[in-house]
Design an enzyme around this catalytic site. Structure first.
Site, short mmCIF file in Angstrom:
data_model
loop_
_atom_site.label_atom_id
_atom_site.label_comp_id
_atom_site.label_asym_id
_atom_site.label_seq_id
_atom_site.Cartn_x
_atom_site.Cartn_y
_atom_site.Cartn_z
N ASP A 151 0.59 2.18 8.68
CA ASP A 151 0.15 1.41 9.85
C ASP A 151 1.16 1.45 11.00
O ASP A 151 0.81 1.10 12.13
CB ASP A 151 -0.08 -0.06 9.47
CG ASP A 151 -1.13 -0.22 8.37
OD1 ASP A 151 -1.95 0.69 8.19
OD2 ASP A 151 -1.11 -1.27 7.70
N ASP A 196 3.43 -0.60 11.71
CA ASP A 196 3.40 -1.91 12.37
C ASP A 196 4.61 -2.80 12.07
O ASP A 196 4.56 -4.01 12.28
CB ASP A 196 2.10 -2.66 11.99
CG ASP A 196 2.00 -2.93 10.49
OD1 ASP A 196 2.85 -2.45 9.73
OD2 ASP A 196 1.04 -3.63 10.10
N THR A 251 5.06 2.35 6.01
CA THR A 251 3.64 1.99 6.07
C THR A 251 2.92 2.98 6.96
O THR A 251 3.45 3.39 8.01
CB THR A 251 3.36 0.57 6.61
OG1 THR A 251 1.96 0.49 6.95
CG2 THR A 251 4.14 0.22 7.85
N ASP A 259 5.67 -5.08 5.82
CA ASP A 259 5.97 -6.49 6.12
C ASP A 259 5.99 -7.39 4.88
O ASP A 259 6.88 -8.23 4.74
CB ASP A 259 4.90 -7.05 7.07
CG ASP A 259 5.22 -6.71 8.50
OD1 ASP A 259 6.33 -6.20 8.74
OD2 ASP A 259 4.36 -6.95 9.36
N GLY A 267 0.84 -1.20 0.00
CA GLY A 267 0.00 0.00 0.00
C GLY A 267 0.87 1.24 0.00
O GLY A 267 1.88 1.30 0.70
N ARG A 320 0.53 -5.08 -4.81
CA ARG A 320 0.71 -6.07 -3.74
C ARG A 320 1.11 -7.42 -4.33
O ARG A 320 0.82 -8.47 -3.76
CB ARG A 320 -0.58 -6.18 -2.92
CG ARG A 320 -0.95 -4.90 -2.17
CD ARG A 320 -1.94 -5.20 -1.06
NE ARG A 320 -2.55 -4.02 -0.49
CZ ARG A 320 -2.02 -3.27 0.46
NH1 ARG A 320 -0.83 -3.58 0.94
NH2 ARG A 320 -2.67 -2.22 0.93
N ARG A 370 -5.04 -1.75 9.86
CA ARG A 370 -5.02 -3.21 9.86
C ARG A 370 -5.08 -3.74 11.30
O ARG A 370 -5.88 -3.26 12.07
CB ARG A 370 -3.79 -3.71 9.11
CG ARG A 370 -4.01 -5.03 8.44
CD ARG A 370 -2.99 -5.30 7.39
NE ARG A 370 -3.55 -5.12 6.06
CZ ARG A 370 -2.84 -5.02 4.95
NH1 ARG A 370 -1.54 -5.03 5.01
NH2 ARG A 370 -3.43 -4.89 3.79
#
Ligand code: F6P
Length: 340
Positions: free
Chosen positions: A126, A128, A124, A102, A10, A71, A170
């Protein structure tokens, strides 16, 4: 040296400054760079273009990625993996810089395991990825979400309503947590905490009682036991499209049913991923892009350039890819300090 660069997964603000940094740092050392379009797809299908300082001029403030992204995971088949290796060798690459989250970094590890040199750069919205203090993209996305929350508060105040803002992220609650904290939400729900309906509604009720309005932030990954909105659709890495569950809309229904207050919801979706990168993200992306080139020039491979305190260092991909980095208890404690 000849370096390749790609952006995968993304998109998020900061990718363009990172590409610019890779190219400029390489040029500074007399190295050539070739960019692959649309993530690993470009390496699989040999869709490439040379990148020099002129091609990356002005990218420091541009959202998105001029290289495009996807992706695509070519390592799910032997054929795909073989094509990636063939492209790598055809371009006489000494190393690849793979910019992504990731999934992209996991694919980078596959390339490393197959004997080609690769350095990852974590990005990202996120936030994460393990092993780095921050990923770029996160602060810019949160700035968009905080802006949305403040606008929603204005209209919630005028209409004496409750409004729920659903944000992405997410299975990590960083975006919701930072939006709720920085934007002053009355209640914030993150996937790291089991959903407690009574506690949540209690916060909304207290805000309504005090100010006749309430604003809440919910992460798309919060588990409300919902399956209704989900079509079960997955991306190529097997991730469910969590936004389809409609967590924000469902929470709004529950608030209205329980409190009687007129309630609305807003899902800002991909708006969070667009727009110019915040200064923090421009600086972090520039440092990580340059740091990745430095690692590659030093002959390192199978590592990811990460931010540790004040320094950019190389971390083995194996250590970064040990699961999702989720919100820790200290942040959760701070979050609840500001609950209504
Ligand atoms: O990983 C970034 C992210 O924006 C997540 O927060 C979100 O769940 C997902 O991507 C959305 O993916 P897509 O762009 O494929 O709809």
């Amino acid at each position: 040296m000849r370096l390749g660069v790609l952006t995968g997964g993304g998109d998020c603000p900061g990718l363009n400054p990172a590409i610019r940094a890779v190219v400029r740092r390489a040029a500074q050392g007399g190295h050539a760079v070739v960019g692959f379009r649309d993530g690993w797809k470009g390496l699989r299908d040999d869709d490439a273009r040379p990148l020099g300082p002129e091609e990356v001029f002005g990218l420091e403030h541009l959202g998105g990625t001029v290289l495009g992204t996807s992706r695509t995971n070519p390592f799910t088949t032997d054929e795909g993996a073989g094509k990636v290796l063939a492209t790598f060798d055809r371009h006489h690459l000494d190393a690849l810089v793979a910019i992504g989250g990731d999934d992209t970094l996991g694919a980078a590890r596959e390339l490393h395991r197959r004997g080609r040199k690769v350095i990852g750069v974590p990005k990202t919205m996120d936030n994460d990825v393990r092993g780095t203090d921050w990923t770029f993209g996160f602060h810019s996305s949160v700035a968009v979400a905080v802006d949305a929350l403040e606008r929603l508060r204005d209209t919630a105040t005028s209409h004496h309503r409750a409004i729920v803002l659903e944000v992405m992220g997410r299975h990590a609650g960083w975006v919701a947590l930072a939006t709720g904290l920085a934007g002053g939400a009355d209640a914030t729900l993150v996937p790291e905490e089991r959903y407690d309906e009574e506690a949540f509604l209690g916060r909304i009720r207290r805000a309504l009682a005090a100010r006749r309005c309430a604003v809440a932030v919910a992460s798309e990954g919060v588990d409300l036991g919902l399956r209704a909105g989900s079509t079960g659709a997955q991306d190529e890495f097997g991730h469910e499209l969590l936004g389809e569950r409609g967590v924000g809309a469902e929470l709004a229904r529950r608030i209205q049913a329980a409190t009687g207050a007129e309630t609305r919801s807003a899902q800002i979706g991909h708006i969070q991923r667009g727009g110019p990168p915040e200064i923090f993200d421009r600086l972090l992306a520039s440092r990580l892009g340059a740091g990745a080139v430095d690692l590659a020039v030093a002959g390192r491979s199978g590592e990811v350039a990460v931010l540790r305190g004040e320094a950019i260092v190389g971390l083995p991909l194996d250590q970064a890819l040990v699961g999702t980095r989720t919100v820790d208890p200290a942040w959760l404690s701070l979050l609840h300090t500001f609950d209504a």
